[in-house]
Each structure stands twice: as C-alpha cells, then as structure tokens.
Design a protein around this motif. Structure first.
Motif, mmCIF file in Angstrom:
data_model
loop_
_atom_site.group_PDB
_atom_site.id
_atom_site.type_symbol
_atom_site.label_atom_id
_atom_site.label_comp_id
_atom_site.label_asym_id
_atom_site.label_seq_id
_atom_site.Cartn_x
_atom_site.Cartn_y
_atom_site.Cartn_z
ATOM 1 N N TYR A 121 -7.321 68.181 2.495
ATOM 2 C CA TYR A 121 -7.835 69.116 3.495
ATOM 3 C C TYR A 121 -9.349 69.006 3.589
ATOM 4 N N GLY A 122 -9.887 69.192 4.800
ATOM 5 C CA GLY A 122 -11.332 69.286 4.997
ATOM 6 C C GLY A 122 -11.731 70.741 5.092
ATOM 7 N N PRO A 123 -13.043 70.996 5.099
ATOM 8 C CA PRO A 123 -13.545 72.378 5.167
ATOM 9 C C PRO A 123 -13.067 73.098 6.433
ATOM 10 N N GLU A 124 -12.820 72.342 7.498
ATOM 11 C CA GLU A 124 -12.468 72.971 8.780
ATOM 12 C C GLU A 124 -10.979 73.238 8.925
ATOM 13 N N ASP A 125 -10.155 72.509 8.166
ATOM 14 C CA ASP A 125 -8.707 72.653 8.357
ATOM 15 C C ASP A 125 -7.991 73.112 7.079
ATOM 16 N N CYS A 126 -8.734 73.835 6.232
ATOM 17 C CA CYS A 126 -8.092 74.279 5.000
ATOM 18 C C CYS A 126 -7.039 75.341 5.307
ATOM 19 N N PRO A 127 -5.993 75.397 4.475
ATOM 20 C CA PRO A 127 -4.894 76.335 4.726
ATOM 21 C C PRO A 127 -5.395 77.771 4.790
ATOM 22 N N ALA A 128 -4.764 78.582 5.635
ATOM 23 C CA ALA A 128 -5.159 79.982 5.793
ATOM 24 C C ALA A 128 -5.031 80.739 4.484
ATOM 25 N N SER A 129 -4.076 80.318 3.651
ATOM 26 C CA SER A 129 -3.839 81.020 2.387
ATOM 27 C C SER A 129 -5.057 80.937 1.470
ATOM 28 N N LEU A 130 -5.874 79.887 1.657
ATOM 29 C CA LEU A 130 -7.069 79.725 0.822
ATOM 30 C C LEU A 130 -8.061 80.862 1.060
ATOM 31 N N ARG A 131 -8.283 81.173 2.319
ATOM 32 C CA ARG A 131 -9.218 82.261 2.642
ATOM 33 C C ARG A 131 -8.588 83.605 2.334
ATOM 34 N N ARG A 132 -7.298 83.710 2.548
ATOM 35 C CA ARG A 132 -6.625 84.982 2.323
ATOM 36 C C ARG A 132 -6.588 85.339 0.851
ATOM 37 N N HIS A 133 -6.376 84.318 0.017
ATOM 38 C CA HIS A 133 -6.337 84.528 -1.435
ATOM 39 C C HIS A 133 -7.465 83.751 -2.084
ATOM 40 N N LEU A 134 -8.684 84.112 -1.762
ATOM 41 C CA LEU A 134 -9.836 83.348 -2.230
ATOM 42 C C LEU A 134 -9.983 83.445 -3.743
ATOM 43 N N ALA A 135 -10.010 84.641 -4.275
ATOM 44 C CA ALA A 135 -10.194 84.823 -5.730
ATOM 45 C C ALA A 135 -9.323 85.956 -6.249
ATOM 46 N N ASP A 136 -8.201 86.202 -5.581
ATOM 47 C CA ASP A 136 -7.277 87.230 -6.064
ATOM 48 C C ASP A 136 -6.117 86.566 -6.783
ATOM 49 N N GLY A 137 -5.905 86.999 -7.999
ATOM 50 C CA GLY A 137 -4.989 86.332 -8.920
ATOM 51 C C GLY A 137 -5.822 85.706 -10.016
ATOM 52 N N PRO A 138 -5.390 85.822 -11.275
ATOM 53 C CA PRO A 138 -6.209 85.354 -12.396
ATOM 54 C C PRO A 138 -6.520 83.865 -12.358
ATOM 55 N N GLY A 139 -5.557 83.054 -11.902
ATOM 56 C CA GLY A 139 -5.795 81.616 -11.804
ATOM 57 C C GLY A 139 -6.776 81.314 -10.691
ATOM 58 N N ARG A 140 -6.572 81.941 -9.533
ATOM 59 C CA ARG A 140 -7.460 81.715 -8.383
ATOM 60 C C ARG A 140 -8.860 82.221 -8.674
ATOM 61 N N LEU A 141 -8.987 83.322 -9.383
ATOM 62 C CA LEU A 141 -10.312 83.848 -9.751
ATOM 63 C C LEU A 141 -11.083 82.798 -10.551
ATOM 64 N N CYS A 142 -10.419 82.190 -11.522
ATOM 65 C CA CYS A 142 -11.096 81.184 -12.342
ATOM 66 C C CYS A 142 -11.508 79.971 -11.529
#
Length: 223
Positions: free
Chosen positions: A142-163
């Motif tokens: 993925y490039g910066p412009e076409d990254c999955p929506a879930s990335l922005r939606r779950h940016l740092a929520d969840g212990p794994g994603r936070l890290c």
DNA sequence: CGGCTGATCGTG
DNA sequence: ACGATCAGCCGA
C-alpha cells in the motif's frame, strides 16, 4: 478527542507510578505517552488501560509468583516498561506500578495522537508494518494515498496497534520511563468520565476474568 | 458496528 | 502447546 498542542509538558516521576496498579491505571488516562525518535517525537494520549495486579491476579503473567526472565520488568520500580510478544506477532506495552518486588502493572490498550505530527508519524509506522507483513506473504503493498480505511480507523487502538503506531518494540522492554530520554509519560488532558469494563482476552483467568479492571475514556472500545 | 478465522514464535 | 492480538472478510 481533543488534540493537544505540541508543547512540552511535565514528565511524570517515580511518585506517580509508585502507587497501586488500579490507581496508576485510572490516572494514566488522558496522560501522554512520548517516544522521542531520531526523526522526532510521537505523542499519544492514553485512552484505554487495564490493571494487572500481581502474583494473586489470575490474569497476570506473574500469577502464583512466576518471576521469570520475561516477567522480571514488572518486578522492577514503578515506571518500568514491560513489553512482551503476544501471539508470536505483536508487542504489548505495560508500565510497572508500585515498587521493587511488587509486580503490578498497567497494560496500555489504546491511544490517540496528541498532535498532527504524531498522527502523521503513527500512520507512517502503521503503514510500514502493514507493508512488511504484506511483503512477507507476497501480498500487495500500500502507498500513503491508498492505505486501507481500517488503518486510519484503528490507528493506535488495541495494544498491538498502539505499539506499532508509537514505534515501540521489545527493544523498549525494561526501560525506566522516569529517567529515559526516549520513552516517558507527561501530563496531558483532563480525562473526563472514566468508564470501566472487564479485561479483554483473559478467559482462562476464572473469577478474575470478571473483575472490572479495564478503564477507558471517550467511549472507545466498549465491548 | 459485530462476529469469525488464520497467522506466527518466544517462553517455560 | 499456548497466548493480556490483528487484519481481512462478511453481514447489517
């Protein structure tokens, strides 16, 4: 969630962390986790935490007094990081509470970026990690412009994603966050109403699985 | 938003 | 063997 202006705030000292794991957990809500990287800081407002209350807590890695190489950081001074690998793939970050020999800790489950620069860097790191996994399995990158929506939606929520979003790997295990230049916690925002719930993912912990030792703000990740 | 499934490896 | 989990997919 409010975005904090990118000013330096006061760092939390030993006395903040040298309290019981439930007090430290609740008080961490709204505080700012700071990772100073060579490329600039990443600052996340802590929005969800869980308490792990030591050797008598069936949900804790230290239950029954399991003081091993892995759990050792939880036995260290309040303010010590405990970063471990979960499910063979992700890191989880905790901060030790209390003092030497009393292995209470707070799991950091969720954060939101504290400023625009941090938001941009979090997305970069999440995207880089996603692409690393994609490359390994031969998937599309993925490039910066076409990254999955879930990335922005779950940016740092969840212990794994936070890290991942904060750039925290197991290299940051057993760091004294009261003294470290790279990793520490500062004052932050007023947390507002604190919601409570059962801890996540510890079904094996019998009655301890029902303790209301998860604390969160802003309606995030209610389950 | 909720539910389900496969991935992946250090630890004890 | 076993997880203090996640992405991707589906349906509403």
């Amino acid at each position: 969630m409010d975005i904090v202006t990118a000013e330096r705030k006061k760092r939390l000292g030993r006395s903040f962390f040298a309290r019981d794991g439930i007090t430290v957990a609740r008080e961490l809500l709204g505080k700012i986790l700071v990772h100073e990287t060579p490329a600039g800081w990443i600052r996340g407002i802590i929005t969800e935490v869980e308490s792990y209350m030591g050797e008598t807590d069936k949900g804790s890695h230290t239950y029954g007094g399991r003081r091993t190489e892995r759990t050792e950081p939880m036995y260290h001074a309040g303010g010590t990081s405990y970063v471990y690998l979960i499910y063979g793939m992700y890191s989880c970050m905790n901060i030790a509470a209390m003092g030497e020999g009393v292995p209470q800790a707070v799991l950091l489950r969720s954060a939101v970026p504290a400023d625009e620069e941090s938001k941009r860097r979090m997305l970069e790191l999440r995207l880089a990690e996603l692409n690393r996994r994609q490359a390994k399995k031969g998937g599309r990158l993925y490039g910066p412009e076409d990254c999955p929506a879930s990335l922005r939606r779950h940016l740092a929520d969840g212990p794994g994603r936070l890290c991942i979003a904060m750039g925290i790997t197991r290299a940051f295990n057993d760091v004294d966050m009261v003294k470290s230049r790279e990793l520490y916690v500062t004052e932050g925002i007023c947390p507002g109403e604190i919601l409570v719930g059962k801890r996540i993912g510890i079904d094996y912990a019998q009655e301890a699985a029902d303790y209301l030792w998860r604390f969160y703000i802003d309606g995030k990740r209610e389950r």
